[in-house]
Structures are given as C-alpha cells and as structure tokens.
Design a protein around this motif. Sequence first.
Motif, mmCIF file in Angstrom:
data_model
loop_
_atom_site.group_PDB
_atom_site.id
_atom_site.type_symbol
_atom_site.label_atom_id
_atom_site.label_comp_id
_atom_site.label_asym_id
_atom_site.label_seq_id
_atom_site.Cartn_x
_atom_site.Cartn_y
_atom_site.Cartn_z
ATOM 1 N N LYS A 146 0.815 6.915 7.815
ATOM 2 C CA LYS A 146 1.755 7.374 8.843
ATOM 3 C C LYS A 146 1.224 7.040 10.240
ATOM 4 O O LYS A 146 1.962 6.564 11.113
ATOM 5 C CB LYS A 146 1.984 8.881 8.714
ATOM 6 N N ARG A 147 -0.068 7.302 10.449
ATOM 7 C CA ARG A 147 -0.688 7.027 11.753
ATOM 8 C C ARG A 147 -0.599 5.549 12.105
ATOM 9 O O ARG A 147 -0.374 5.188 13.268
ATOM 10 C CB ARG A 147 -2.154 7.480 11.710
ATOM 11 N N LEU A 148 -0.769 4.700 11.113
ATOM 12 C CA LEU A 148 -0.793 3.259 11.331
ATOM 13 C C LEU A 148 0.574 2.605 11.159
ATOM 14 O O LEU A 148 0.699 1.383 11.246
ATOM 15 C CB LEU A 148 -1.796 2.617 10.364
ATOM 16 N N ASN A 149 1.598 3.440 10.905
ATOM 17 C CA ASN A 149 2.969 2.942 10.724
ATOM 18 C C ASN A 149 3.071 1.901 9.601
ATOM 19 O O ASN A 149 3.715 0.849 9.753
ATOM 20 C CB ASN A 149 3.502 2.349 12.037
ATOM 21 N N CYS A 150 2.424 2.210 8.488
ATOM 22 C CA CYS A 150 2.451 1.306 7.341
ATOM 23 C C CYS A 150 3.681 1.587 6.465
ATOM 24 O O CYS A 150 4.043 2.745 6.252
ATOM 25 C CB CYS A 150 1.195 1.466 6.499
ATOM 26 N N ASP A 151 4.259 0.528 5.960
ATOM 27 C CA ASP A 151 5.413 0.655 5.067
ATOM 28 C C ASP A 151 4.904 0.768 3.635
ATOM 29 O O ASP A 151 4.876 -0.208 2.881
ATOM 30 C CB ASP A 151 6.331 -0.555 5.225
ATOM 31 N N THR A 152 4.488 1.962 3.251
ATOM 32 C CA THR A 152 3.948 2.196 1.917
ATOM 33 C C THR A 152 4.627 3.412 1.287
ATOM 34 O O THR A 152 5.207 4.247 1.987
ATOM 35 C CB THR A 152 2.430 2.461 1.959
ATOM 36 N N TYR A 153 4.509 3.513 -0.014
ATOM 37 C CA TYR A 153 5.076 4.648 -0.738
ATOM 38 C C TYR A 153 4.487 5.963 -0.227
ATOM 39 O O TYR A 153 5.219 6.938 -0.002
ATOM 40 C CB TYR A 153 4.800 4.487 -2.228
ATOM 41 N N SER B 61 2.605 -2.917 -1.641
ATOM 42 C CA SER B 61 2.986 -3.173 -0.261
ATOM 43 C C SER B 61 1.966 -4.103 0.400
ATOM 44 O O SER B 61 0.764 -3.986 0.172
ATOM 45 C CB SER B 61 3.064 -1.862 0.519
ATOM 46 N N GLU B 62 2.441 -5.019 1.245
ATOM 47 C CA GLU B 62 1.537 -5.876 2.000
ATOM 48 C C GLU B 62 0.721 -5.070 3.004
ATOM 49 O O GLU B 62 -0.300 -5.546 3.500
ATOM 50 C CB GLU B 62 2.323 -6.978 2.718
ATOM 51 N N GLN B 63 1.150 -3.844 3.299
ATOM 52 C CA GLN B 63 0.444 -2.984 4.250
ATOM 53 C C GLN B 63 -0.394 -1.914 3.542
ATOM 54 O O GLN B 63 -0.863 -0.980 4.183
ATOM 55 C CB GLN B 63 1.449 -2.330 5.200
ATOM 56 N N ARG B 64 -0.587 -2.071 2.251
ATOM 57 C CA ARG B 64 -1.406 -1.127 1.493
ATOM 58 C C ARG B 64 -2.791 -1.005 2.124
ATOM 59 O O ARG B 64 -3.419 -2.010 2.464
ATOM 60 C CB ARG B 64 -1.518 -1.628 0.047
ATOM 61 N N ILE B 65 -3.284 0.222 2.289
ATOM 62 C CA ILE B 65 -4.604 0.433 2.886
ATOM 63 C C ILE B 65 -5.657 0.783 1.836
ATOM 64 O O ILE B 65 -6.840 0.903 2.167
ATOM 65 C CB ILE B 65 -4.568 1.536 3.966
ATOM 66 N N CYS B 66 -5.256 0.946 0.594
ATOM 67 C CA CYS B 66 -6.201 1.285 -0.480
ATOM 68 C C CYS B 66 -6.479 0.034 -1.309
ATOM 69 O O CYS B 66 -5.876 -0.179 -2.365
ATOM 70 C CB CYS B 66 -5.637 2.399 -1.356
ATOM 71 N N CYS B 67 -7.389 -0.812 -0.804
ATOM 72 C CA CYS B 67 -7.668 -2.100 -1.440
ATOM 73 C C CYS B 67 -9.052 -2.169 -2.068
ATOM 74 O O CYS B 67 -9.240 -2.818 -3.090
ATOM 75 C CB CYS B 67 -7.510 -3.223 -0.427
ATOM 76 N N ASN B 68 -10.029 -1.541 -1.450
ATOM 77 C CA ASN B 68 -11.390 -1.540 -1.978
ATOM 78 C C ASN B 68 -11.942 -0.124 -1.978
ATOM 79 O O ASN B 68 -11.795 0.614 -0.999
ATOM 80 C CB ASN B 68 -12.286 -2.464 -1.151
#
Length: 219
Positions: free
Chosen positions: A158-165, A188-195
């Motif tokens: 939300k803080r980073l305005n990511c288009d994620t579930y 999502s291409e804006q997913r922040i949970c990658c590693n």
Amino acid sequence: MSQINMQSVNKTLDSLRKNNMEAYFCENSEKAKELVKSLMKKGDTVSHGGSVTLAQTGITEILKNGDYNYLDRSAANSREEIEEIYRKTFSADVFLTSANAITENGELYNVDGNSNRVAAILYGPESVIVVAGYNKIVPDINAAIKRVKETAAPLNTKRLNCDTYCAKENKCVSLNNDNSFICDGCHSEQRICCNYVISAQQRKKNRIKVIIVGEELGY
C-alpha cells in the motif's frame, strides 16, 4: 511495555547473542539514535535499505548531517544511479536496515523484491545495524512468515502503491489455500515478496547488530 513483552524481548536478545549477533534494547527512538551513532565512526561510508522504521526513529536524518559518506539513493536522478548506489553499498562500512520479523529464537526474517536489502544483510558491508520495534518480535519462523503475509507485505505494498493482491485484500493470496513459505499465486510484476532470507547463527561474530526499541515501529 507489559511484563510479558519484556520477557519476550529479553529472550530474543539472549537468543540473538547466542547466534553471534550483538543485541541491544533501547526504551525509545531517541536512545536508539544515540546508540546507532555510537556504532558508527565519522567518515564511515554508510547506506540503508528502504525502511519505515529508520524514518520514524529519525535515524536516516543522522546520516545526512555531514559526518558520514552517505550513499543516498533518494538523491539519485535515474534508475541507473540507484543501481550504482546498490552496488557501492556492498563496500560500505555500515549498512542500516530494519527487519520484517525477529524470532525469539534469535533469527532475522526478511523478504524483499529488489533484494538489495537482503543482499547487503547477507554479505558485503563490514557492519550491519538492524533497528526494529518490539512489535516485530514473533515466537518462531512460522509466525514470522505469517507476519509478513498478513502485516508487513500488505502495508508495504500500500505504501509503495503496488498493484498486488495483498495491497487490495490485506493478506497474501497464498493464505487462501495454505500457509506455505513462498507467496504462491502472486504473479504481479510489482510483487515485493521475491527473495526470502533467514539469518540464524552467524560466522562473523557481531557483524550484525540488532537494536530492539520499546516502541511499535514500522510494518
């Protein structure tokens, strides 16, 4: 803080020390700022990961006072300059960050998208200083995983305005089916949970320094 919280804090501090990390408790942000300054030297090259906690405590402002060679990605004018700062950070004297969760067993749990933050925690900078509110303490890794999926990731997206579930539904999509380690189902291409990184017992004693603050800070 209640007695039960201090019991949890003390257990966590003891466990971090057993895992070869320096561990401190500060009652408030002002004392945490003074401790951070004592753990750095004038002239040190310093950098930090993205962190609401460091902003809330005023620690990022310390880095701007002219005493340090501050690798400030917010001053970059392009993505290329940001990436260059990420690479220079691996040779920094001090890297500052928070944690997504800290277990009572003395483990740091962090999940990243770009992963410059977890990379610097793992290797590179001579010293890593982790600052976290006591609200980041959880019993174990399973609770840490749940905390990221239900609290840290939704609030950060939300803080980073990511288009994620999770930004829309306030929880990870994987919780609809199971509670797996990975955030299954989010593409999502804006997913922040990658590693996903768990820092347990360290080979280089006291390279990682953890400061737990007696305030609720960050996500």
